[in-house]
Design a protein around this motif. Structure first.
Motif, PDB file in Angstrom:
ATOM      1  N   ASP A  48       0.815  -1.226   0.000  1.00 53.30           N
ATOM      2  CA  ASP A  48       0.000   0.000   0.000  1.00 53.30           C
ATOM      3  C   ASP A  48       0.851   1.279   0.000  1.00 53.30           C
ATOM      4  OD1 ASP A  48       0.958  -0.427   2.523  1.00 53.30           O
ATOM      5  OD2 ASP A  48      -0.787   0.400   3.548  1.00 53.30           O
ATOM      6  N   GLU A  49       2.149   1.122  -0.142  1.00 55.86           N
ATOM      7  CA  GLU A  49       3.027   2.304  -0.156  1.00 55.86           C
ATOM      8  C   GLU A  49       3.470   2.675  -1.571  1.00 55.86           C
ATOM      9  OE1 GLU A  49       5.008   1.901   4.298  1.00 55.86           O
ATOM     10  OE2 GLU A  49       6.125   1.162   2.575  1.00 55.86           O
ATOM     11  N   ASP A  50       2.890   2.018  -2.566  1.00 54.64           N
ATOM     12  CA  ASP A  50       3.234   2.321  -3.955  1.00 54.64           C
ATOM     13  C   ASP A  50       2.821   3.757  -4.281  1.00 54.64           C
ATOM     14  OD1 ASP A  50       4.178   1.679  -6.516  1.00 54.64           O
ATOM     15  OD2 ASP A  50       2.156   1.252  -7.215  1.00 54.64           O
ATOM     16  N   GLY A  51       3.795   4.597  -4.574  1.00 54.41           N
ATOM     17  CA  GLY A  51       3.513   5.987  -4.919  1.00 54.41           C
ATOM     18  C   GLY A  51       3.303   6.895  -3.724  1.00 54.41           C
ATOM     19  N   LYS A  52       3.576   6.370  -2.511  1.00 56.22           N
ATOM     20  CA  LYS A  52       3.375   7.197  -1.314  1.00 56.22           C
ATOM     21  C   LYS A  52       4.635   8.019  -1.030  1.00 56.22           C
ATOM     22  CE  LYS A  52       1.955   6.837   3.481  1.00 56.22           C
ATOM     23  NZ  LYS A  52       1.675   5.951   4.598  1.00 56.22           N
ATOM     24  N   LEU A  53       4.428   9.290  -0.714  1.00 57.17           N
ATOM     25  CA  LEU A  53       5.554  10.183  -0.421  1.00 57.17           C
ATOM     26  C   LEU A  53       5.931  10.090   1.059  1.00 57.17           C
ATOM     27  CD1 LEU A  53       5.308  11.534  -3.213  1.00 57.17           C
ATOM     28  CD2 LEU A  53       5.302  13.737  -2.087  1.00 57.17           C
ATOM     29  N   LEU A  68      10.048   8.221  -2.499  1.00 55.57           N
ATOM     30  CA  LEU A  68       8.896   7.413  -2.883  1.00 55.57           C
ATOM     31  C   LEU A  68       9.358   6.278  -3.773  1.00 55.57           C
ATOM     32  CD1 LEU A  68       6.729   8.831  -5.740  1.00 55.57           C
ATOM     33  CD2 LEU A  68       8.846   9.932  -5.139  1.00 55.57           C
ATOM     34  N   VAL A  70       7.836   3.413  -6.809  1.00 60.60           N
ATOM     35  CA  VAL A  70       6.705   2.967  -7.622  1.00 60.60           C
ATOM     36  C   VAL A  70       7.035   1.585  -8.186  1.00 60.60           C
ATOM     37  CG1 VAL A  70       5.860   5.270  -8.245  1.00 60.60           C
ATOM     38  CG2 VAL A  70       7.567   4.181  -9.690  1.00 60.60           C
ATOM     39  N   THR A  72       5.827   0.327 -10.970  1.00 60.24           N
ATOM     40  CA  THR A  72       5.842   0.282 -12.433  1.00 60.24           C
ATOM     41  C   THR A  72       5.845   1.704 -13.004  1.00 60.24           C
ATOM     42  OG1 THR A  72       4.647  -0.560 -14.366  1.00 60.24           O
ATOM     43  CG2 THR A  72       3.309   0.062 -12.487  1.00 60.24           C
ATOM     44  N   GLN A  73       6.329   1.845 -14.208  1.00 60.45           N
ATOM     45  CA  GLN A  73       6.306   3.094 -14.984  1.00 60.45           C
ATOM     46  C   GLN A  73       6.893   4.310 -14.250  1.00 60.45           C
ATOM     47  OE1 GLN A  73       5.554   2.459 -17.919  1.00 60.45           O
ATOM     48  NE2 GLN A  73       4.115   0.769 -17.894  1.00 60.45           N
ATOM     49  N   VAL A  77       5.530   8.479 -14.142  1.00 56.81           N
ATOM     50  CA  VAL A  77       5.283   9.216 -12.895  1.00 56.81           C
ATOM     51  C   VAL A  77       6.092  10.518 -12.898  1.00 56.81           C
ATOM     52  CG1 VAL A  77       5.605   9.152 -10.391  1.00 56.81           C
ATOM     53  CG2 VAL A  77       4.708   7.145 -11.574  1.00 56.81           C
TER      54      VAL A  77
ATOM     55  N   ARG B  74      -0.519   4.618 -18.673  1.00 59.06           N
ATOM     56  CA  ARG B  74      -0.197   3.190 -18.878  1.00 59.06           C
ATOM     57  C   ARG B  74      -0.869   2.372 -17.763  1.00 59.06           C
ATOM     58  NH1 ARG B  74       6.074   3.805 -20.660  1.00 59.06           N
ATOM     59  NH2 ARG B  74       5.679   5.400 -22.225  1.00 59.06           N
ATOM     60  N   ASN B  75      -0.146   1.402 -17.174  1.00 60.80           N
ATOM     61  CA  ASN B  75      -0.809   0.575 -16.147  1.00 60.80           C
ATOM     62  C   ASN B  75      -0.536   1.100 -14.738  1.00 60.80           C
ATOM     63  OD1 ASN B  75       1.859  -0.051 -16.203  1.00 60.80           O
ATOM     64  ND2 ASN B  75       1.624  -2.237 -15.915  1.00 60.80           N
ATOM     65  N   ALA B  76      -0.173   2.389 -14.647  1.00 67.21           N
ATOM     66  CA  ALA B  76       0.155   2.954 -13.338  1.00 67.21           C
ATOM     67  C   ALA B  76      -0.821   4.065 -12.958  1.00 67.21           C
ATOM     68  CB  ALA B  76       1.587   3.474 -13.347  1.00 67.21           C
ATOM     69  N   THR B  79      -1.237   4.802  -9.213  1.00 68.21           N
ATOM     70  CA  THR B  79       0.026   5.310  -8.654  1.00 68.21           C
ATOM     71  C   THR B  79       0.253   6.754  -9.083  1.00 68.21           C
ATOM     72  OG1 THR B  79       0.906   3.077  -8.865  1.00 68.21           O
ATOM     73  CG2 THR B  79       2.499   4.819  -8.461  1.00 68.21           C
ATOM     74  N   VAL B  80       0.055   7.024 -10.362  1.00 66.41           N
ATOM     75  CA  VAL B  80       0.249   8.384 -10.873  1.00 66.41           C
ATOM     76  C   VAL B  80      -0.687   9.351 -10.152  1.00 66.41           C
ATOM     77  CG1 VAL B  80      -0.010   9.874 -12.908  1.00 66.41           C
ATOM     78  CG2 VAL B  80       1.121   7.668 -13.133  1.00 66.41           C
ATOM     79  N   ARG B  82      -2.076   9.013  -7.224  1.00 64.60           N
ATOM     80  CA  ARG B  82      -1.663   9.142  -5.815  1.00 64.60           C
ATOM     81  C   ARG B  82      -0.485  10.105  -5.672  1.00 64.60           C
ATOM     82  NH1 ARG B  82      -0.225   4.040  -1.874  1.00 64.60           N
ATOM     83  NH2 ARG B  82      -0.781   5.068   0.049  1.00 64.60           N
ATOM     84  N   VAL B  83       0.515   9.924  -6.547  1.00 65.41           N
ATOM     85  CA  VAL B  83       1.709  10.785  -6.479  1.00 65.41           C
ATOM     86  C   VAL B  83       1.315  12.244  -6.758  1.00 65.41           C
ATOM     87  CG1 VAL B  83       3.943  11.315  -7.539  1.00 65.41           C
ATOM     88  CG2 VAL B  83       3.326   8.940  -7.093  1.00 65.41           C
ATOM     89  N   GLN B  86      -0.475  13.928  -3.897  1.00 64.72           N
ATOM     90  CA  GLN B  86       0.420  14.266  -2.776  1.00 64.72           C
ATOM     91  C   GLN B  86       1.320  15.453  -3.129  1.00 64.72           C
ATOM     92  OE1 GLN B  86       1.947  10.522  -0.523  1.00 64.72           O
ATOM     93  NE2 GLN B  86       1.451   9.934  -2.604  1.00 64.72           N
TER      94      GLN B  86
END
Lengths: 162, 154
Positions: A48-53, A68, A70, A72-73, A77, B74-76, B79-80, B82-83, B86
């Motif tokens: 649950d920390e994927d992409g968390k700052l 942080l 990630v 993937t990709q 990002v 894409r498949n993120a 995540t994108v 969320r980032v 923040q």
């Protein structure tokens, strides 16, 4: 100004980069494995920390340092953050994404596999070895990141050199 | 309200998010299915490249003055989002961003066609699939945009 050290699937390399930035590590010598292992956030990122700052601290100039990871990709990002700054017409150094990706992405995959099989000690050892191997590259990355042109000044921030 | 940015996001930022944004901006009629020509007239429809993934493309202002964007993640996607939320919080603009995932509206034909057209550049084969698939997904996209407009207003 905010620095975002970005890792791939774990926080190992961003944690080292952030520690270098915050001068918690001596850039002149490769640190011992024990020293690396004791760094805050030197660990695998939870699901649950994927992409968390994570806020690592503020540097001597008062700039915030985040890390942080990630799964993937990472390049998408990084581009998205730059695009967000563009939306608000903010300079790119307002939130500077600094990639701390392993030279070989398979390293992250091996770490993930070891962790999956419960071999956490072995995974940490592999991470320490990886961080020590690319320590010089991380020093260069952090130095380059800190040499960004400061707003309102025509000169590079030479005081930021580590 | 005028500063609000509605960001429709999908895999490639070439089909579902572009169509959803066009519906939001009333560039497409919602009482009938769009024709091939109407879809192809949309900016970025089946034209986005891989270099554009991660970039927010401004498509226009809606009737309330809100800015509408599309974004390929894409498949993120999560995540994108969320980032970005923040980072926006750090910059003090968190409340202005409103992300909408359009991927769940995408049909199988759209996926196949989009993959052929965008990933493999087999446009002649992929585009007819995409156009047909988009028409099938259109009612779901209309519903999604209606829901978004209601949510943003409240």
């Amino acid at each position: 100004m905010n620095y975002l050290y970005l890792g791939f699937a774990d926080l190992y390399l961003p944690a080292v980069a952030a520690a270098l930035h915050l001068q918690q590590l001596d850039a002149a010598a490769v640190p011992a494995a024990a020293k690396l292992a004791s760094l805050p956030y030197f660990r695998r990122a939870a699901r649950d920390e994927d992409g968390k700052l994570f806020l690592a601290g503020s540097d001597s100039a008062g700039h915030k340092v985040f890390l942080l990871s990630v799964k993937t990709q990472p390049e998408v990002v990084a581009r998205a953050v730059e695009s967000l700054l563009g939306l608000y017409r903010l300079p790119l150094h307002e939130a500077k994404v600094v990639s701390c990706l392993p030279g070989n992405p398979q390293q992250a995959m091996w770490g993930r596999m070891l962790s999956k099989f419960g071999l956490n000690g072995l995974e940490k050892e592999l991470a320490c070895r990886m961080a020590r191997n690319c320590f010089k590259d991380l020093v260069r990355t952090v130095t380059d990141a800190r040499l960004t042109r400061q707003p309102g000044f025509g000169l590079f921030d030479s005081s930021a050199r580590i | 309200m005028a500063n609000k940015k509605i960001i429709y996001r999908c895999f490639g930022g070439a089909h579902s998010s572009v169509v959803a944004a066009a519906i939001h901006l009333e560039q497409l009629r919602t009482d009938s299915l769009p024709s091939d020509a109407e879809l192809m007239r949309l900016t970025l429809f089946d034209r986005q490249t891989q270099d554009g993934h991660g970039l927010m493309h401004f498509l226009g202002f809606d009737e309330r003055g809100m800015q509408v964007y599309c974004l390929g993640c894409r498949n993120a996607g999560e995540t994108v989002e969320r980032v970005l939320l923040q980072v926006a919080e750090v910059l003090g603009v968190r409340e202005e961003l409103f992300f909408v995932d359009t991927l769940h509206c995408v049909t199988f034909k759209m996926r196949i066609g989009g993959y052929l057209s965008r990933r493999w550049q087999l446009i002649r084969i992929g585009r007819p699939f995409v156009l047909d698939g988009t028409r099938k997904a259109f009612p779901a996209l209309v519903k999604l945009v209606e829901k978004v407009k209601k949510e943003v207003l409240t």
